[in-house]
Write a protein that holds these residues in place. Sequence first.
Motif, PDB file in Angstrom:
ATOM      1  N   GLY A  30      93.116 -33.829  15.210  1.00 28.60           N
ATOM      2  CA  GLY A  30      93.573 -35.009  14.488  1.00 28.60           C
ATOM      3  C   GLY A  30      92.992 -36.283  15.058  1.00 28.60           C
ATOM      4  N   LYS A  31      92.942 -36.401  16.376  1.00 27.14           N
ATOM      5  CA  LYS A  31      92.382 -37.596  17.014  1.00 27.14           C
ATOM      6  C   LYS A  31      90.890 -37.722  16.734  1.00 27.14           C
ATOM      7  CE  LYS A  31      94.925 -39.349  20.808  1.00 27.14           C
ATOM      8  NZ  LYS A  31      94.904 -40.632  20.291  1.00 27.14           N
ATOM      9  N   ARG A  32      90.202 -36.599  16.606  1.00 34.43           N
ATOM     10  CA  ARG A  32      88.765 -36.628  16.364  1.00 34.43           C
ATOM     11  C   ARG A  32      88.452 -36.983  14.917  1.00 34.43           C
ATOM     12  NH1 ARG A  32      85.836 -31.160  17.052  1.00 34.43           N
ATOM     13  NH2 ARG A  32      85.919 -31.115  14.809  1.00 34.43           N
ATOM     14  N   SER A  33      89.293 -36.566  13.990  1.00 30.81           N
ATOM     15  CA  SER A  33      89.007 -36.729  12.565  1.00 30.81           C
ATOM     16  C   SER A  33      89.628 -37.966  11.946  1.00 30.81           C
ATOM     17  CB  SER A  33      89.510 -35.504  11.804  1.00 30.81           C
ATOM     18  OG  SER A  33      88.865 -34.348  12.258  1.00 30.81           O
ATOM     19  N   ALA A  34      90.689 -38.479  12.527  1.00 26.26           N
ATOM     20  CA  ALA A  34      91.408 -39.588  11.894  1.00 26.26           C
ATOM     21  C   ALA A  34      92.132 -40.404  12.958  1.00 26.26           C
ATOM     22  CB  ALA A  34      92.424 -39.043  10.892  1.00 26.26           C
ATOM     23  N   THR A  35      92.632 -41.546  12.511  1.00 23.32           N
ATOM     24  CA  THR A  35      93.465 -42.384  13.363  1.00 23.32           C
ATOM     25  C   THR A  35      94.913 -42.143  12.959  1.00 23.32           C
ATOM     26  OG1 THR A  35      91.726 -44.053  13.444  1.00 23.32           O
ATOM     27  CG2 THR A  35      93.939 -44.756  14.072  1.00 23.32           C
ATOM     28  N   ILE A  36      95.740 -41.788  13.917  1.00 23.37           N
ATOM     29  CA  ILE A  36      97.157 -41.577  13.656  1.00 23.37           C
ATOM     30  C   ILE A  36      97.823 -42.952  13.707  1.00 23.37           C
ATOM     31  CG2 ILE A  36      99.246 -40.361  14.360  1.00 23.37           C
ATOM     32  CD1 ILE A  36      96.971 -38.422  13.711  1.00 23.37           C
ATOM     33  N   ILE A  37      98.539 -43.311  12.627  1.00 24.84           N
ATOM     34  CA  ILE A  37      99.155 -44.643  12.581  1.00 24.84           C
ATOM     35  C   ILE A  37     100.665 -44.535  12.354  1.00 24.84           C
ATOM     36  CG2 ILE A  37      97.061 -45.841  11.863  1.00 24.84           C
ATOM     37  CD1 ILE A  37      98.082 -45.804   8.989  1.00 24.84           C
ATOM     38  N   THR A  38     101.376 -45.546  12.806  1.00 27.10           N
ATOM     39  CA  THR A  38     102.829 -45.585  12.664  1.00 27.10           C
ATOM     40  C   THR A  38     103.202 -45.902  11.215  1.00 27.10           C
ATOM     41  OG1 THR A  38     102.977 -47.945  13.107  1.00 27.10           O
ATOM     42  CG2 THR A  38     103.091 -46.455  15.023  1.00 27.10           C
ATOM     43  N   GLU A  39     104.465 -45.747  10.912  1.00 27.33           N
ATOM     44  CA  GLU A  39     104.951 -46.061   9.570  1.00 27.33           C
ATOM     45  C   GLU A  39     104.697 -47.524   9.223  1.00 27.33           C
ATOM     46  OE1 GLU A  39     109.121 -46.232   7.089  1.00 27.33           O
ATOM     47  OE2 GLU A  39     108.925 -44.715   8.646  1.00 27.33           O
ATOM     48  N   GLU A  40     104.906 -48.416  10.175  1.00 27.94           N
ATOM     49  CA  GLU A  40     104.680 -49.844   9.922  1.00 27.94           C
ATOM     50  C   GLU A  40     103.218 -50.125   9.604  1.00 27.94           C
ATOM     51  OE1 GLU A  40     106.955 -52.175   9.342  1.00 27.94           O
ATOM     52  OE2 GLU A  40     108.350 -50.507   9.559  1.00 27.94           O
ATOM     53  N   GLU A  41     102.317 -49.532  10.376  1.00 30.45           N
ATOM     54  CA  GLU A  41     100.884 -49.716  10.115  1.00 30.45           C
ATOM     55  C   GLU A  41     100.505 -49.130   8.760  1.00 30.45           C
ATOM     56  OE1 GLU A  41      98.915 -49.507  14.552  1.00 30.45           O
ATOM     57  OE2 GLU A  41      99.800 -47.660  13.722  1.00 30.45           O
ATOM     58  N   PHE A  42     101.096 -47.993   8.431  1.00 37.05           N
ATOM     59  CA  PHE A  42     100.851 -47.337   7.144  1.00 37.05           C
ATOM     60  C   PHE A  42     101.285 -48.256   6.004  1.00 37.05           C
ATOM     61  CE2 PHE A  42     101.301 -44.188   3.791  1.00 37.05           C
ATOM     62  CZ  PHE A  42     100.390 -43.190   4.109  1.00 37.05           C
ATOM     63  N   LYS A  43     102.487 -48.825   6.124  1.00 36.84           N
ATOM     64  CA  LYS A  43     103.013 -49.726   5.093  1.00 36.84           C
ATOM     65  C   LYS A  43     102.124 -50.958   4.932  1.00 36.84           C
ATOM     66  CE  LYS A  43     107.903 -48.543   5.583  1.00 36.84           C
ATOM     67  NZ  LYS A  43     109.202 -49.014   6.122  1.00 36.84           N
ATOM     68  N   GLU A  44     101.645 -51.502   6.054  1.00 31.66           N
ATOM     69  CA  GLU A  44     100.817 -52.710   6.011  1.00 31.66           C
ATOM     70  C   GLU A  44      99.492 -52.485   5.291  1.00 31.66           C
ATOM     71  OE1 GLU A  44     100.243 -54.302   9.938  1.00 31.66           O
ATOM     72  OE2 GLU A  44     102.405 -54.374  10.317  1.00 31.66           O
ATOM     73  N   GLY A  45      98.882 -51.325   5.492  1.00 31.01           N
ATOM     74  CA  GLY A  45      97.552 -51.097   4.945  1.00 31.01           C
ATOM     75  C   GLY A  45      97.477 -50.290   3.667  1.00 31.01           C
ATOM     76  N   MET A  46      98.593 -49.728   3.230  1.00 31.78           N
ATOM     77  CA  MET A  46      98.534 -48.779   2.115  1.00 31.78           C
ATOM     78  C   MET A  46      98.138 -49.416   0.778  1.00 31.78           C
ATOM     79  SD  MET A  46     102.575 -47.826   1.652  1.00 31.78           S
ATOM     80  CE  MET A  46     102.455 -46.930   0.123  1.00 31.78           C
ATOM     81  N   ARG A  47      98.350 -50.712   0.604  1.00 32.62           N
ATOM     82  CA  ARG A  47      97.983 -51.361  -0.659  1.00 32.62           C
ATOM     83  C   ARG A  47      96.476 -51.439  -0.844  1.00 32.62           C
ATOM     84  NH1 ARG A  47     102.891 -52.495  -0.342  1.00 32.62           N
ATOM     85  NH2 ARG A  47     104.305 -54.063  -0.992  1.00 32.62           N
ATOM     86  N   LYS A  48      95.749 -51.381   0.260  1.00 34.06           N
ATOM     87  CA  LYS A  48      94.293 -51.473   0.213  1.00 34.06           C
ATOM     88  C   LYS A  48      93.649 -50.121   0.513  1.00 34.06           C
ATOM     89  CE  LYS A  48      94.425 -56.256   1.712  1.00 34.06           C
ATOM     90  NZ  LYS A  48      94.160 -57.187   2.799  1.00 34.06           N
ATOM     91  N   ALA A  49      94.406 -49.052   0.336  1.00 31.34           N
ATOM     92  CA  ALA A  49      93.916 -47.720   0.689  1.00 31.34           C
ATOM     93  C   ALA A  49      94.237 -46.714  -0.416  1.00 31.34           C
ATOM     94  CB  ALA A  49      94.567 -47.264   2.002  1.00 31.34           C
TER      95      ALA A  49
END
Length: 134
Positions: A30-49
């Motif tokens: 998982g660390k090699r393929s993607a960045t693991i993000i918290t729920e808050e980070e997910f909420k902040e960026g999900m509109r542009k993803a």
Amino acid sequence: MSGFLIWLNVILVAILLFFGVNWLFYYFMGKRSATIITEEEFKEGMRKAQVIDVREKNEFDAGHILGARNIPYTTFVQSMAGIRKDVPIYLYDNTTTLSVRAANKLRKNGYQDIFILKKGYQEWSGKTKKKKVV
């Protein structure tokens, strides 16, 4: 009787080792393929993803993150062409196991900017949508 206890202990240690190695494998993959993000980070960026739920359709219909689209992991390879490479990809499932596998497939096919919801949908406290049962 003590021989039985020794074998029981050996089996228990083997099971614990298996789960530990399995966890480490998914953690590093998982660390090699993607960045693991918290729920808050997910909420902040999900509109542009592109928010993608990799669970099966019945699980998605039972409840999913508002704005997510469903691409089940079982059909992920066939559906991958519908995912844009120029827009960040936010993946989630119930925990993170399927998301890590999907992220690995994406990375191997040239995708970048891949993010995984840290604790998965089970821990999501944001807005959700459920399909109405008729």
